[in-house]
Design an enzyme around this catalytic site. Structure first.
Site, short mmCIF file in Angstrom:
data_model
loop_
_atom_site.label_atom_id
_atom_site.label_comp_id
_atom_site.label_asym_id
_atom_site.label_seq_id
_atom_site.Cartn_x
_atom_site.Cartn_y
_atom_site.Cartn_z
N LYS A 190 0.83 -1.22 0.00
CA LYS A 190 0.00 0.00 0.00
C LYS A 190 0.86 1.26 0.00
O LYS A 190 0.43 2.31 -0.51
CB LYS A 190 -0.98 -0.01 1.18
CG LYS A 190 -0.34 0.01 2.57
CD LYS A 190 -0.19 1.41 3.13
CE LYS A 190 0.54 1.38 4.45
NZ LYS A 190 0.72 2.75 5.03
N ASP A 243 -6.22 0.37 5.31
CA ASP A 243 -4.95 1.08 5.27
C ASP A 243 -4.70 1.68 3.89
O ASP A 243 -4.15 2.79 3.77
CB ASP A 243 -3.83 0.10 5.63
CG ASP A 243 -2.60 0.79 6.20
OD1 ASP A 243 -2.64 2.01 6.40
OD2 ASP A 243 -1.60 0.09 6.46
N THR A 247 -4.05 5.70 3.33
CA THR A 247 -2.73 6.14 2.87
C THR A 247 -2.77 6.77 1.50
O THR A 247 -1.93 7.61 1.17
CB THR A 247 -1.75 4.94 2.87
OG1 THR A 247 -1.86 4.24 4.11
CG2 THR A 247 -0.33 5.41 2.71
N ARG A 254 3.14 9.97 4.51
CA ARG A 254 4.48 10.31 4.02
C ARG A 254 4.67 9.86 2.58
O ARG A 254 5.32 10.54 1.78
CB ARG A 254 5.55 9.67 4.91
CG ARG A 254 5.63 10.25 6.31
CD ARG A 254 6.83 9.70 7.04
NE ARG A 254 6.72 8.27 7.27
CZ ARG A 254 6.48 7.72 8.45
NH1 ARG A 254 6.32 8.49 9.51
NH2 ARG A 254 6.43 6.41 8.59
N GLU A 280 8.53 4.53 3.41
CA GLU A 280 8.91 3.14 3.17
C GLU A 280 8.68 2.70 1.73
O GLU A 280 9.35 1.81 1.22
CB GLU A 280 8.14 2.21 4.11
CG GLU A 280 8.51 2.33 5.58
CD GLU A 280 9.72 1.50 5.97
OE1 GLU A 280 10.53 1.18 5.08
OE2 GLU A 280 9.85 1.19 7.16
#
Length: 332
Positions: A190, A243, A247, A254, A280
Site C-alpha cells: 500500500k 490502510d 494512505t 508520508r 517506506e
C-alpha cells in the site's frame, strides 16, 4: 501469557505513538531511542519534538538507549524502518527473552532478499514469537487519542488475543487475524500505491485516476497476497482496504505526500534531502517488483512506480503505458 511490560524499538512518530498506546492501556512502557542524547532530550522535555511536537509523553514512559534493558519485556514492538529489521534482530539475539513476543509494526519487504518481515525474524531471531500490527493508523491521530482500529496478526491465536488485550483502550481497538503473510504484504504494497496516488494528484490527473489506482492496485496486492499464501479476504479488512484507502487519500501520508511532490516535478533526491522521516514505499517499490517477478505475479502499477523512482522514467510515459494495456476482464 500476561503482558505487563511493553517495549517499543524506535522513537520516530509511529514508535512514539505506540508507546503512548501501551502507556494508556496501563502497561509498563519503555521506548528505545537509538541515540543516547536524544533519549535524554525526550526524557527531559517529555515530548518528541522532532517527530511528534506538542504531544506530551507521560512519566509512565521510560526512555532508554540501552537495547538489552529495552528487551526486558513480554512484548517488543518493532517500529524502526523495515530495511533495518535484520540488523535489529542480530543485535537483539544475544539478549532476547525466550518468552517475548516480537510485534512487527513496520511495513515493508527487504530490498536485497525480497523477504517479508516475519520471514526475516524467523531466520535471524528464531526464539521470538512473531506477530504483526498493521492497519489505518496515522501516528498523529493515534497520539491525539482519536479513534483507531488496527489488525494484529499471528499464527499463535492465544498470543494474538493477549496482545489485543494488552494494547486496547478506549480509543484504540485491535482486531485479531491469523493471516500474517496477507497482513504484511498488504501493509508493504500500500505504501507503493500511495506514492502512485500522490503522483497522479500532484500532476493534476484527478480523483478518477486516483480511485482507479486504488482499485486496480488492490487487485495487484490481492494477487501477491495469494501467491505468498495469504487470503483474499484479508484485503477487505483493516490491514488491506482500510490502510490502502487512508494512505492513498491523505497528504498526512508520508508516501502520498512524496508522490505529490514527484508529480509536481521535484526529483526524488530533492525530496528525500529535505525529510528526516522515512517513506517506506521508496525502498519497498523495487523489493515488491523483485518478489512479484519471482512468483510470476503481474503488478503493472508497482512496476511503473519503481521505474519512476529508480530508473528515471517519466510519469506521463508510465500513465500512457498503463492506459494502453490490452483490454481485459476486471476479474483477471
Amino acid at each position: 501469557m500476561s503482558i505487563e511490560r511493553v517495549s517499543i524499538i524506535g522513537a520516530g512518530a509511529w514508535g512514539t505513538a505506540l508507546a503512548l498506546i501501551a502507556a494508556r492501556a496501563g502497561r509498563q512502557t519503555t521506548l528505545f531511542v537509538r541515540r543516547a542524547e536524544l533519549a535524554t532530550d525526550i526524557s527531559a522535555q517529555r515530548q518528541n519534538a522532532d517527530y511528534l511536537p506538542g504531544i506530551a509523553l507521560p512519566e509512565a514512559i521510560t526512555l532508554t538507549s540501552d537495547l538489552p534493558h529495552a528487551l526486558q519485556a513480554e512484548a517488543i514492538l518493532y517500529a524502526q524502518p523495515a530495511q533495518h529489521l535484520r540488523g535489529f534482530c542480530r543485535a537483539a539475539r544475544p539478549h532476547w527473552p525466550g518468552h517475548a513476543a516480537l510485534v512487527l509494526c513496520a511495513k515493508g519487504i527487504e530490498q536485497q532478499s525480497g523477504l517479508l518481515l516475519h520471514e526475516i525474524a524467523a531466520s535471524e531471531l528464531p526464539s521470538a514469537r512473531v506477530t504483526a500490527l498493521s492497519g489505518p493508523s496515522f501516528a498523529i491521530d493515534v497520539a491525539r487519542s482519536l479513534p483507531t482500529a488496527v489488525a494484529i496478526a499471528g499464527t499463535d491465536g492465544a498470543l494474538v488475543d493477549d496482545l489485543m488485550l494488552a494494547l486496547s483502550h478506549g480509543a484504540f481497538r485491535p482486531y485479531g487475524s491469523d493471516d500474517l503473510a496477507g497482513v504484511e504484504v498488504a501493509g508493504a504494497v500500500k505504501n507503493v500505491l500511495a506514492i502512485a496516488c500522490g503522483m497522479v494528484m500532484g500532476a493534476g490527473l484527478g480523483d478518477n485516476a486516483r480511485a482507479a489506482l486504488i482499485t486496480r492496485g488492490l487487485a495487484e496486492v490481492s494477487r501477491l497476497v495469494l501467491a505468498k499464501g495469504g487470503r483474499s479476504e484479508t484485503l477487505m479488512g483493516l490491514a488491506g482496504l482500510g490502510d490502502l484507502v487512508l494512505t492513498c487519500s491523505s497528504p498526512k501520508s508520508r508516501n502520498m505526500s512524496l508522490g505529490q511532490e514527484l508529480g509536481q516535478g521535484r526529483t526524488l533526491a530533492e525530496i528525500l534531502s529535505q525529510r528526516h522521516s522515512v517513506a517506506e514505499g521508496v525502498t519497498t517499490a523495487s523489493a515488491v517488483v523483485t518478489l512479484a517477478r519471482s512468483l510470476g505475479v503481474e503488478m503493472p502499477i508497482a512496476e511503473a512506480v519503481n521505474r519512476i523512482l529508480h530508473q528515471g522514467s517519466r510519469l506521463d510515459a508510465e500513465v500512457g503505458a498503463l492506459l494502453s494495456r490490452p483490454l481485459r476482464r476486471e476479474s483477471e
